[in-house]
Structure formats: C-alpha cells, structure tokens
Design an enzyme around this catalytic site. Structure first.
Site, PDB file in Angstrom:
ATOM      1  N   VAL A   1      45.675  30.270  68.696  1.00 16.61           N
ATOM      2  CA  VAL A   1      44.780  29.365  69.430  1.00 16.61           C
ATOM      3  C   VAL A   1      44.770  29.764  70.908  1.00 16.61           C
ATOM      4  O   VAL A   1      43.709  29.929  71.515  1.00 16.61           O
ATOM      5  CB  VAL A   1      45.214  27.895  69.247  1.00 16.61           C
ATOM      6  CG1 VAL A   1      44.501  26.981  70.239  1.00 16.61           C
ATOM      7  CG2 VAL A   1      44.940  27.444  67.811  1.00 16.61           C
TER       8      VAL A   1
ATOM      9  N   GLU B   1      39.588  31.739  65.430  1.00 21.22           N
ATOM     10  CA  GLU B   1      40.826  32.508  65.636  1.00 21.22           C
ATOM     11  C   GLU B   1      41.133  33.381  64.420  1.00 21.22           C
ATOM     12  O   GLU B   1      40.593  33.170  63.327  1.00 21.22           O
ATOM     13  CB  GLU B   1      42.012  31.581  65.936  1.00 21.22           C
ATOM     14  CG  GLU B   1      42.376  30.655  64.798  1.00 21.22           C
ATOM     15  CD  GLU B   1      43.830  30.185  64.846  1.00 21.22           C
ATOM     16  OE1 GLU B   1      44.738  31.025  64.976  1.00 21.22           O
ATOM     17  OE2 GLU B   1      44.045  28.965  64.716  1.00 21.22           O
TER      18      GLU B   1
ATOM     19  N   LYS C   1      49.890  19.794  62.561  1.00 21.23           N
ATOM     20  CA  LYS C   1      50.729  19.517  61.391  1.00 21.23           C
ATOM     21  C   LYS C   1      51.986  18.763  61.796  1.00 21.23           C
ATOM     22  O   LYS C   1      52.521  18.975  62.882  1.00 21.23           O
ATOM     23  CB  LYS C   1      51.176  20.837  60.749  1.00 21.23           C
ATOM     24  CG  LYS C   1      50.124  21.486  59.893  1.00 21.23           C
ATOM     25  CD  LYS C   1      50.775  22.463  58.909  1.00 21.23           C
ATOM     26  CE  LYS C   1      49.736  23.058  57.993  1.00 21.23           C
ATOM     27  NZ  LYS C   1      49.038  24.211  58.584  1.00 21.23           N
TER      28      LYS C   1
ATOM     29  N   LYS D   1      51.046  38.819  66.010  1.00 20.88           N
ATOM     30  CA  LYS D   1      50.531  37.479  66.327  1.00 20.88           C
ATOM     31  C   LYS D   1      50.413  37.419  67.848  1.00 20.88           C
ATOM     32  O   LYS D   1      51.422  37.496  68.554  1.00 20.88           O
ATOM     33  CB  LYS D   1      51.524  36.453  65.780  1.00 20.88           C
ATOM     34  CG  LYS D   1      51.224  35.018  66.109  1.00 20.88           C
ATOM     35  CD  LYS D   1      52.318  34.113  65.537  1.00 20.88           C
ATOM     36  CE  LYS D   1      52.294  32.753  66.199  1.00 20.88           C
ATOM     37  NZ  LYS D   1      53.474  31.939  65.872  1.00 20.88           N
TER      38      LYS D   1
ATOM     39  N   ALA E   1      52.757  27.962  73.144  1.00 17.70           N
ATOM     40  CA  ALA E   1      51.942  28.409  74.279  1.00 17.70           C
ATOM     41  C   ALA E   1      50.504  27.885  74.162  1.00 17.70           C
ATOM     42  O   ALA E   1      49.757  27.903  75.145  1.00 17.70           O
ATOM     43  CB  ALA E   1      51.946  29.934  74.357  1.00 17.70           C
TER      44      ALA E   1
HETATM   45  N1  PSU Z   1      49.236  25.566  62.782  1.00 16.90           N
HETATM   46  C1  PSU Z   1      48.554  25.568  61.609  1.00 16.90           C
HETATM   47  N2  PSU Z   1      47.964  26.704  61.178  1.00 16.90           N
HETATM   48  C2  PSU Z   1      48.027  27.873  61.904  1.00 16.90           C
HETATM   49  C3  PSU Z   1      48.738  27.866  63.144  1.00 16.90           C
HETATM   50  C4  PSU Z   1      49.331  26.700  63.543  1.00 16.90           C
HETATM   51  O1  PSU Z   1      48.476  24.525  60.977  1.00 16.90           O
HETATM   52  O2  PSU Z   1      47.480  28.896  61.472  1.00 16.90           O
HETATM   53  C5  PSU Z   1      48.793  29.120  63.975  1.00 16.90           C
HETATM   54  C6  PSU Z   1      47.701  29.095  65.064  1.00 16.90           C
HETATM   55  O3  PSU Z   1      47.258  30.411  65.294  1.00 16.90           O
HETATM   56  C7  PSU Z   1      48.445  28.573  66.278  1.00 16.90           C
HETATM   57  C8  PSU Z   1      49.799  29.239  66.094  1.00 16.90           C
HETATM   58  O4  PSU Z   1      47.857  28.931  67.501  1.00 16.90           O
HETATM   59  O5  PSU Z   1      50.041  29.168  64.695  1.00 16.90           O
HETATM   60  C9  PSU Z   1      50.881  28.544  66.888  1.00 16.90           C
HETATM   61  O6  PSU Z   1      52.045  29.310  66.812  1.00 16.90           O
HETATM   62  P1  PSU Z   1      53.298  28.919  67.752  1.00 16.90           P
HETATM   63  O7  PSU Z   1      53.779  27.601  67.217  1.00 16.90           O
HETATM   64  O8  PSU Z   1      54.288  30.021  67.555  1.00 16.90           O
HETATM   65  O9  PSU Z   1      52.770  28.818  69.152  1.00 16.90           O
END
Ligand code: PSU
Ligand code: MN
Length: 309
Positions: free
Chosen positions: A107, A25, A160, A87, A142
């Site tokens: 992702v 990614e 995390k 993003k 998502a």
């Molecule tokens: N968690 C991490 N590192 C990251 C991300 C999440 O520890 O880089 C990034 C990834 O690209 C993941 C996105 O798909 O954040 C998720 O964002 P959201 O929570 O807004 O869906």
C-alpha cells in the site's frame, strides 16, 4: 516527470486527457493470495475498472523502473513469484532502482508511485497497521506513515484483525489521516463488516467523497485518506469463525519468532490455510467491491475537475 517512472500507454493517455484512473497494488497479488486465483483476480479487477470507463494502473517495480500500468506478462510474473517476489515499501525502493530489481509494491509503495504519476485514487483489500503486541515489538506498518505524507485516497475494507485495530485508529488520528466509513459509522474489519470501533466520519456517496478529497487537497492539506468500505454482507464472515484462526496465526508467528516484513505475509497465508476456501472468496469479493467504489470516486473527481476548468 520522475526519470525512473514509466506509465503504460493507456495510463499516460488517460492522465493527459483527465480521464479517471485508479491505482492498484501488487503485493496483494504476490503475497496476499495464492496462485492462480491471485492472477485471475488481478485481471478481473482490472476488467471491472474498465467496465466503469476507468483505466487501471497496477503498480510495481520492474527491472529497476517504477511502473504504473502493467502488462499481462508482468502481472503473471509477480503472481507466479508469490512470496519469493520482493515486497516493496518506501525503504526498499532505492535498492531496487539501483540494482534494477523487480518487486511488488505494498500500500505504501503503491501510494508513492501513484502520487508521482498523478493518480489520486487507489483500491486494495486491506491496509497495514499497528500490529498486536506493538508496545513491545514496535511493529507499525509503513502504510500508516505513507498515509500521513502522500496525497492518495486508499479505498479498502478496513484492516484485518491480525492487527490491533484500536491502536491503528489512534495512530491514524495522531498522524492526521481522515478515516471515512462508506455508508457506515463503524470501522470495517476486512472479513467482517463490523469491528465495534466507531468512526468520526462517514460518507453516503462517491460525489460526497470526491468533494471531501478535493477540499482537503485544494486547501493544501497534503496526505492520504482511508476510505473504509465494508465487505458486502453476503461475504461478511462471523468473527467467531475468523477470530480463532487469527489468534492462532498470531500465536504461531510469535512462537516462530517471525517479525519485520515477513510477519504480514506469514499471517495472511496461515489464516487462509486455517479457514479454508471461504476467506479467499471473501477476500476476492471485498477487493472487487472496493475497486467498484474507487471507480465511482475517480469518475466523480474527473467530472468535478471538468466542471471547474
Ligand atoms: N493486509 C491484507 N492483505 C495484504 C496486505 C495487508 O489484508 O495483501 C499487504 C499490503 O500490501 C500491505 C502490506 O500494504 O501487506 C503491509 O505489510 P506490513 O504489515 O509489513 O507493512
Ligand atoms: Mn511491519
């Protein structure tokens, strides 16, 4: 093939001849790590895959094209853009395609392009999930919906603890997404190899994972799989160190009213700042560890396909 999709020459040749390919990614590059370590890490992870005889396919949207396989210039552009890069998750594609925009895929976004390209294995750091406080905010990544619908296996170090990990596991169960611990029966928690949360399934080898994936998809059970690979012990951080930084970052986000797609990047940056260099080194180590496992799974899948032809 999808008329918006461009494969790099290398990726196209590998797919045509059944050679192993692993998707990567780009949001982890733009929003997940600081310049210049993000660019260096992106190149190192690609080189690591190549050292296994696997072709890397880093995914992004470049000038309105869906890309699997980026040039160095494209990688460097996204790495330098940092949080100013778009993003891109499922809902964001139409706008970027219509306006010939450029952005880094999450992702979810990477899974979508990987599936279009015919790539089944994807390595990253951590997946998005159910945020803490989701019972009032409704903030569920998502990524989880994409795992439910798109047939790509995501090799990660769990998620995390900025997230509500028990709720994340419940959501994945509801949506029919297998979560397989690699040589562990516990969900890893990104910086820490352990979360205290039990998993139903674990696997001991890349071959075992390849057999699992081909059984799932050949039998018609579409959708993704989470392969949860614990951070190497030498880099695993004590939750007593990382925990307070996470709690503080979550508190700051709440106080500043940060939500939507900005929340995860905000938390990642605050945790990196609050824990200093250690968390970045751990982050880089676990991404490489995941790429190495993904390479072995992709090779096992390619061998299986050769035998079955
Ligand atoms: N968690 C991490 N590192 C990251 C991300 C999440 O520890 O880089 C990034 C990834 O690209 C993941 C996105 O798909 O954040 C998720 O964002 P959201 O929570 O807004 O869906
Ligand atoms: Mn969200």
């Amino acid at each position: 093939m999808n008329s918006y999709l461009d494969l790099s020459e290398e990726v196209e040749a590998a797919i045509a001849s059944g050679k192993p390919v692993v998707a990567l990614e780009s949001t982890i590059i733009s929003h997940g790590m600081p310049w210049p370590r993000n660019y260096e890490t992106a190149l190192e992870v690609e080189a690591l895959l190549r050292s296994f005889g696997v072709v890397p396919a880093t995914v992004a949207v470049i000038s309105g094209r869906l890309k699997a396989g980026l040039s160095r210039v494209e990688l460097e552009f996204l790495a330098k853009a940092g949080r100013s890069a778009a993003k891109v998750s499922r809902r964001d594609f139409p706008r970027l395609l219509a306006e010939k925009g450029t952005g880094a895929t999450t992702v979810a976004g990477t899974m979508i392009v990987a599936e279009l390209a015919g790539i089944r294995i994807f390595a990253t750091g951590g997946i998005g999930g159910v945020h803490r406080g989701a019972e009032t905010s409704w903030d569920v990544s998502a990524d989880l919906e994409e795992l439910a619908r798109t047939s790509v296996a995501v090799v990660c170090a769990g998620a995390k603890a900025i997230l509500d990990l028990p709720k994340t596991l419940e959501y994945l169960e509801t949506r029919g997404v297998p979560v397989i611990g690699y040589r562990t029966k516990e969900l890893p928690a990104f910086y820490s190899s352990r979360s205290g949360l039990a998993l139903e399934e674990s696997a001991q080898s890349p071959a075992e994972l390849a057999t699992f994936l081909s059984a799932k998809w050949k039998a018609g059970f579409s959708g993704g799989v989470v392969i949860a690979n614990p951070i190497p012990e030498a880099y695993s951080m004590d939750s007593a160190v990382i925990g307070p930084a996470i709690d503080r970052a979550v508190g700051e986000a709440r106080a500043q009213g940060i939500g939507g797609k900005r929340l995860t990047p905000f938390l990642l940056e605050r945790i990196a700042a609050l824990t200093g260099g250690d968390s970045l080194e751990s982050n880089i180590a676990l991404v490489k560890n995941n790429a190495a496992l993904a390479a072995e799974i992709a090779k096992a899948m390619a061998q299986k396909n050769d035998r079955e032809e």
